[in-house]
Design an enzyme around this catalytic site. Structure first.
Site, mmCIF file in Angstrom:
data_model
loop_
_atom_site.group_PDB
_atom_site.id
_atom_site.type_symbol
_atom_site.label_atom_id
_atom_site.label_comp_id
_atom_site.label_asym_id
_atom_site.label_seq_id
_atom_site.Cartn_x
_atom_site.Cartn_y
_atom_site.Cartn_z
ATOM 1 N N CYS A 1 0.813 -1.222 0.000
ATOM 2 C CA CYS A 1 0.000 0.000 0.000
ATOM 3 C C CYS A 1 0.850 1.277 0.000
ATOM 4 O O CYS A 1 1.474 1.576 -1.009
ATOM 5 C CB CYS A 1 -0.976 -0.035 1.161
ATOM 6 S SG CYS A 1 -2.441 0.951 0.883
ATOM 7 N N HIS B 1 -3.009 -5.766 2.714
ATOM 8 C CA HIS B 1 -2.661 -5.821 4.138
ATOM 9 C C HIS B 1 -3.182 -7.145 4.709
ATOM 10 O O HIS B 1 -3.595 -8.045 3.976
ATOM 11 C CB HIS B 1 -3.374 -4.675 4.882
ATOM 12 C CG HIS B 1 -2.973 -3.303 4.486
ATOM 13 N ND1 HIS B 1 -1.799 -2.710 4.921
ATOM 14 C CD2 HIS B 1 -3.579 -2.393 3.701
ATOM 15 C CE1 HIS B 1 -1.723 -1.488 4.429
ATOM 16 N NE2 HIS B 1 -2.776 -1.261 3.684
HETATM 17 N N1 GLN Z 1 -2.406 6.884 1.852
HETATM 18 C C1 GLN Z 1 -2.444 5.826 0.864
HETATM 19 C C2 GLN Z 1 -3.862 5.585 0.285
HETATM 20 O O1 GLN Z 1 -4.837 5.840 0.969
HETATM 21 C C3 GLN Z 1 -1.937 4.525 1.456
HETATM 22 C C4 GLN Z 1 -2.804 4.027 2.596
HETATM 23 C C5 GLN Z 1 -2.315 2.692 3.159
HETATM 24 O O2 GLN Z 1 -1.101 2.456 3.234
HETATM 25 N N2 GLN Z 1 -3.275 1.865 3.574
HETATM 26 O O3 GLN Z 1 -3.981 5.114 -0.840
#
Ligand code: GLN
Length: 242
Positions: A93, A189
């Site tokens: 992510c 995740h």
């Molecule tokens: N800020 C980034 C997004 O919302 C990554 C978020 C995350 O790592 N879950 O796409």
């Protein structure tokens, strides 16, 4: 044989259970009698030259600002050189986004990445949240996504796989993640690796082979009944809830 994990920005980039990926890699090495150590690589700290596997977790836009700046120049170049030399890498992510060319958040200037993957990401109007199932060369992968970023792969960039359930890179082209040599980025995740043991072992073997001059490393099988039951339960939930 000895395993060294380089945990990029472990205190800043670690959400939705991402730390579980480091624990899974450590434990799957130790269960095979391979000593494993994890070194955190924080802001202002150099990339060690003996890391076998890098892990780079997710984080909010705010955290990404400082990390993006820290990765510019020598540090980002050293990370790319390690991957070119065969190091394995998993980025999830927010970490994944910063390994492309840039990430354009909703507010403020674009955050520069390091261009390890030929891709760009821009914040979208919708947040993709939920369980995700992906068909990949490592078999079926299951995880949890929570991002507004829409990632678009460059023409020659290989995706990690195709989305079967969920949204993936951008919710449109059916791709999820990106691959380059032994480096993989994705939006999964979860944490990802405990429920996807074959993929965890691919990363482990790839990282360990770096110390063997690139000679493939064969890992003895583990009793993964619990991991595969967790995988199946997560896939069932994903199919039911999305
Ligand atoms: N800020 C980034 C997004 O919302 C990554 C978020 C995350 O790592 N879950 O796409």
């Amino acid at each position: 044989m000895h395993l060294t994990i380089g945990w990029l920005y472990g205190t800043k980039m670690n959400i939705y259970g991402d730390r579980g990926n480091v624990l899974a890699l450590e434990q799957r090495a130790r269960w095979r009698g391979i000593p494993a150590e994890t070194r955190e690589i924080g802001l202002g700290e150099p990339i060690p030259d003996d890391v076998d596997i890098f892990f780079f977790g997710g984080g909010q836009d705010q955290e990404q600002i400082a990390v993006s700046a820290d990765l510019q120049g020598e540090k980002g170049e050293a990370l790319k050189a390690a991957v070119e030399d065969g190091a394995a890498l998993l980025a999830v992510c927010g970490g994944y986004q910063l390994l492309g060319h840039e990430y354009r958040p909703h507010d403020g200037p674009a955050l520069l990445g390091i261009g390890l993957f030929d891709l760009v990401t821009e914040a979208g109007s919708e947040r993709f949240i939920g369980n995700i199932v992906v068909e990949s060369p490592f078999g079926e992968l299951v995880g949890f996504e929570n991002h507004s970023g829409l990632t678009h792969l460059g023409p020659g960039t290989e995706p990690l796989g195709r989305v079967r359930v969920g949204r993936g890179n951008n919710g449109r082209d059916g791709t999820e993640g990106a691959r380059y040599k032994h480096a993989v980025g994705c939006y999964m995740h979860g944490s990802l690796l405990p429920k996807n043991p074959d993929f965890a072992d691919w990363l482990l073997a790839a990282g360990l082979s770096r110390r063997q001059g690139g000679t493939p490393v064969e890992l003895p099988p583990l009793d993964d009944d619990l991991e595969r039951a967790a995988h199946a339960a997560a896939v069932t939930r994903a199919v039911r809830t999305r």
